[in-house]
Motif scaffolding. Structure first.
Motif, PDB file in Angstrom:
ATOM      1  N   ARG A 172      58.349  16.088  25.692  1.00  0.00           N
ATOM      2  CA  ARG A 172      58.597  17.208  26.131  1.00  0.00           C
ATOM      3  C   ARG A 172      56.898  17.970  26.165  1.00  0.00           C
ATOM      4  O   ARG A 172      56.400  18.344  27.015  1.00  0.00           O
ATOM      5  N   GLY A 173      56.076  17.431  24.931  1.00  0.00           N
ATOM      6  CA  GLY A 173      54.943  18.237  24.871  1.00  0.00           C
ATOM      7  C   GLY A 173      53.940  17.556  25.869  1.00  0.00           C
ATOM      8  O   GLY A 173      53.245  18.492  26.493  1.00  0.00           O
ATOM      9  N   VAL A 174      53.975  16.339  26.190  1.00  0.00           N
ATOM     10  CA  VAL A 174      53.097  15.744  27.444  1.00  0.00           C
ATOM     11  C   VAL A 174      53.554  16.419  28.614  1.00  0.00           C
ATOM     12  O   VAL A 174      52.832  16.548  29.483  1.00  0.00           O
ATOM     13  N   SER A 175      54.823  16.445  28.997  1.00  0.00           N
ATOM     14  CA  SER A 175      55.274  16.831  30.171  1.00  0.00           C
ATOM     15  C   SER A 175      54.782  18.263  30.389  1.00  0.00           C
ATOM     16  O   SER A 175      54.537  18.612  31.444  1.00  0.00           O
ATOM     17  N   HIS A 176      54.730  19.192  29.319  1.00  0.00           N
ATOM     18  CA  HIS A 176      54.168  20.405  29.333  1.00  0.00           C
ATOM     19  C   HIS A 176      52.643  20.498  29.881  1.00  0.00           C
ATOM     20  O   HIS A 176      52.288  21.446  30.809  1.00  0.00           O
TER      21      HIS A 176
ATOM     22  N   PHE B 289      51.337  17.794  31.692  1.00  0.00           N
ATOM     23  CA  PHE B 289      51.454  17.467  33.013  1.00  0.00           C
ATOM     24  C   PHE B 289      51.792  18.401  34.099  1.00  0.00           C
ATOM     25  O   PHE B 289      51.198  18.574  35.272  1.00  0.00           O
ATOM     26  N   VAL B 290      52.497  19.432  33.779  1.00  0.00           N
ATOM     27  CA  VAL B 290      52.964  20.165  34.907  1.00  0.00           C
ATOM     28  C   VAL B 290      51.905  21.367  35.004  1.00  0.00           C
ATOM     29  O   VAL B 290      52.137  22.113  35.841  1.00  0.00           O
ATOM     30  N   ARG B 291      50.957  21.643  34.185  1.00  0.00           N
ATOM     31  CA  ARG B 291      49.773  22.435  34.314  1.00  0.00           C
ATOM     32  C   ARG B 291      48.906  21.804  35.766  1.00  0.00           C
ATOM     33  O   ARG B 291      48.283  22.783  36.257  1.00  0.00           O
ATOM     34  N   HIS B 292      48.992  20.693  36.222  1.00  0.00           N
ATOM     35  CA  HIS B 292      48.520  20.288  37.556  1.00  0.00           C
ATOM     36  C   HIS B 292      49.375  20.843  38.438  1.00  0.00           C
ATOM     37  O   HIS B 292      50.424  20.179  39.231  1.00  0.00           O
ATOM     38  N   ARG B 293      49.171  21.824  38.800  1.00  0.00           N
ATOM     39  CA  ARG B 293      50.322  22.672  39.743  1.00  0.00           C
ATOM     40  C   ARG B 293      50.258  22.147  41.158  1.00  0.00           C
ATOM     41  O   ARG B 293      51.161  22.682  41.995  1.00  0.00           O
ATOM     42  N   VAL B 294      49.272  21.474  41.502  1.00  0.00           N
ATOM     43  CA  VAL B 294      49.302  20.972  43.071  1.00  0.00           C
ATOM     44  C   VAL B 294      50.172  20.009  43.258  1.00  0.00           C
ATOM     45  O   VAL B 294      50.478  19.808  44.330  1.00  0.00           O
ATOM     46  N   PHE B 295      50.751  19.477  42.161  1.00  0.00           N
ATOM     47  CA  PHE B 295      51.603  18.380  42.348  1.00  0.00           C
ATOM     48  C   PHE B 295      53.013  18.933  42.637  1.00  0.00           C
ATOM     49  O   PHE B 295      53.244  20.127  42.418  1.00  0.00           O
ATOM     50  N   SER B 296      53.900  17.930  43.160  1.00  0.00           N
ATOM     51  CA  SER B 296      55.424  18.526  43.096  1.00  0.00           C
ATOM     52  C   SER B 296      55.990  17.632  41.983  1.00  0.00           C
ATOM     53  O   SER B 296      55.646  16.507  41.559  1.00  0.00           O
ATOM     54  N   PHE B 297      56.917  18.389  41.349  1.00  0.00           N
ATOM     55  CA  PHE B 297      57.618  17.844  39.993  1.00  0.00           C
ATOM     56  C   PHE B 297      59.145  17.820  40.119  1.00  0.00           C
ATOM     57  O   PHE B 297      59.878  18.714  40.802  1.00  0.00           O
TER      58      PHE B 297
ATOM     59  N   ALA C 286      41.439  14.227  25.819  1.00  0.00           N
ATOM     60  CA  ALA C 286      42.628  14.305  26.096  1.00  0.00           C
ATOM     61  C   ALA C 286      43.822  13.873  25.023  1.00  0.00           C
ATOM     62  O   ALA C 286      43.324  13.410  24.152  1.00  0.00           O
ATOM     63  N   HIS C 287      44.922  14.674  24.959  1.00  0.00           N
ATOM     64  CA  HIS C 287      45.919  14.088  23.987  1.00  0.00           C
ATOM     65  C   HIS C 287      46.108  12.754  23.893  1.00  0.00           C
ATOM     66  O   HIS C 287      46.292  12.176  24.936  1.00  0.00           O
ATOM     67  N   PRO C 288      46.392  12.266  22.721  1.00  0.00           N
ATOM     68  CA  PRO C 288      46.613  10.690  22.864  1.00  0.00           C
ATOM     69  C   PRO C 288      47.754  10.149  23.716  1.00  0.00           C
ATOM     70  O   PRO C 288      47.866   9.131  24.365  1.00  0.00           O
ATOM     71  N   GLN C 289      48.636  10.902  23.588  1.00  0.00           N
ATOM     72  CA  GLN C 289      50.020  10.352  24.429  1.00  0.00           C
ATOM     73  C   GLN C 289      49.751  10.585  25.894  1.00  0.00           C
ATOM     74  O   GLN C 289      50.567   9.949  26.807  1.00  0.00           O
ATOM     75  N   ALA C 290      49.165  11.572  26.083  1.00  0.00           N
ATOM     76  CA  ALA C 290      48.703  11.598  27.612  1.00  0.00           C
ATOM     77  C   ALA C 290      47.933  10.542  28.162  1.00  0.00           C
ATOM     78  O   ALA C 290      47.967   9.747  29.065  1.00  0.00           O
ATOM     79  N   LYS C 291      47.034  10.118  27.366  1.00  0.00           N
ATOM     80  CA  LYS C 291      45.761   8.996  27.571  1.00  0.00           C
ATOM     81  C   LYS C 291      46.755   7.727  27.744  1.00  0.00           C
ATOM     82  O   LYS C 291      46.346   6.853  28.201  1.00  0.00           O
ATOM     83  N   GLU C 292      47.817   7.768  26.714  1.00  0.00           N
ATOM     84  CA  GLU C 292      48.639   6.493  26.707  1.00  0.00           C
ATOM     85  C   GLU C 292      49.082   6.024  28.066  1.00  0.00           C
ATOM     86  O   GLU C 292      49.243   4.995  28.303  1.00  0.00           O
TER      87      GLU C 292
END
Length: 278
Positions: free
Chosen positions: A149-153, A155-163, A255-261
């Motif tokens: 959930r931390g990583v998803s929080h 990712f959703v900051r990229h608001r131009v995407f659809s989620f 970037a956060h390690p789990q995001a880079k992963e």
């Protein structure tokens, strides 16, 4: 409680209108983890239900490629209709239009948009211009991440995407379809010497979550006790340019390690598939 590794997959869209509807169904059912109900003909029913209930966001995952061609106002009886359609998509901030002119008399507009734009603007008639993506279209790509959930929080900051994200409001992890357990993401940093302690702590959190479910709390209430490390699945759809900006931030050394992963191997796959340059 089970520990799983984070993962990703690119979800290609099938051809034609059926492919658009199927892509929407995949995104929508991810929220409720009801993929088991996907079958022949279920996509159209799902999309109709979403429209009737006013649930527009899943419709955004259905990418629509249009090609509108016209000649001169004198030679083309539908000139004004074509131009009005083109101008609509040029003004629409969720659509991209690439103009291509063969000569002084023939003009093509290559339009990339999404199904929600058509539905909410009463433009479903524009599906008469539907085509498969060409070299001129701005492409949209869908990917699904399995992360915490931390990583998803982030990712959703990229608001131009659809989620479309797995919902802890409606997903009750004490049910059989979830194996009567929560799933958590195994972090990429070193756990040697403390793995068992780490696992036991997560089991404690799981037991608290289940305890309050047994007390009669709904899933949306008991989720209060779910850890940030709980697994979630999130579908993201965006233009290539959106993904390039995503990679710029999420592959960065800071970037956060789990995001880079997730972001680094996904970027490499984008390069291999020719979506972006290396």
């Amino acid at each position: 409680m089970k520990l799983i590794e984070s993962s990703y997959e690119i979800i290609p869209q099938d051809v034609g209108l059926e492919g658009i509807l199927k892509q929407i169904e995949i995104a929508a059912r991810n929220c409720y983890k009801s993929e088991a109900f996907i079958k022949e003909g279920s996509a159209e029913k799902m999309v109709d239900a979403l429209i009737q209930r006013g649930h527009g966001s899943p419709l955004e995952h259905g990418t629509v490629y249009l090609k509108i061609s016209h000649t001169s106002p004198v030679a083309d009886r539908n000139y004004m209709k074509s131009m009005n359609a083109i101008m609509f998509y040029k003004r629409n901030k969720y659509s991209k239009v690439v103009d291509h002119t063969e000569d002084h008399f023939h003009h093509d507009a290559y339009i990339t948009t999404n199904y929600r734009v058509l539905v909410e603007n009463n433009r479903l008639d524009d599906l008469q211009y539907l085509c498969e993506p060409t070299e001129y279209h701005e492409k949209r790509i869908t990917a699904k991440f399995s992360c915490d959930r931390g990583v998803s929080h982030e990712f959703v900051r990229h608001r131009v995407f659809s989620f479309a994200q797995e919902s802890t409001r409606y997903c009750n992890y004490s049910k059989d379809k979830f194996g009567n357990e929560i799933a958590c993401i195994l972090p990429p940093w070193e756990l040697e010497g403390s793995y068992l302690e780490f696992e036991e702590d997560l089991k404690v959190l799981e037991s608290i979550y289940f305890k309050w479910l047994k007390k009669g709390w709904k899933a949306q209430e008991a989720r209060y006790f779910l850890p940030t490390g709980v697994k979630t699945e999130i579908v993201m759809t965006g233009f290539i340019s959106d993904w390039e900006h995503f990679f710029q931030l999420r592959c960065n050394s800071t970037a956060h390690p789990q995001a880079k992963e997730l972001a680094i191997p996904l970027k490499e796959e984008f390069i291999k598939k020719g979506f972006i340059n290396g």
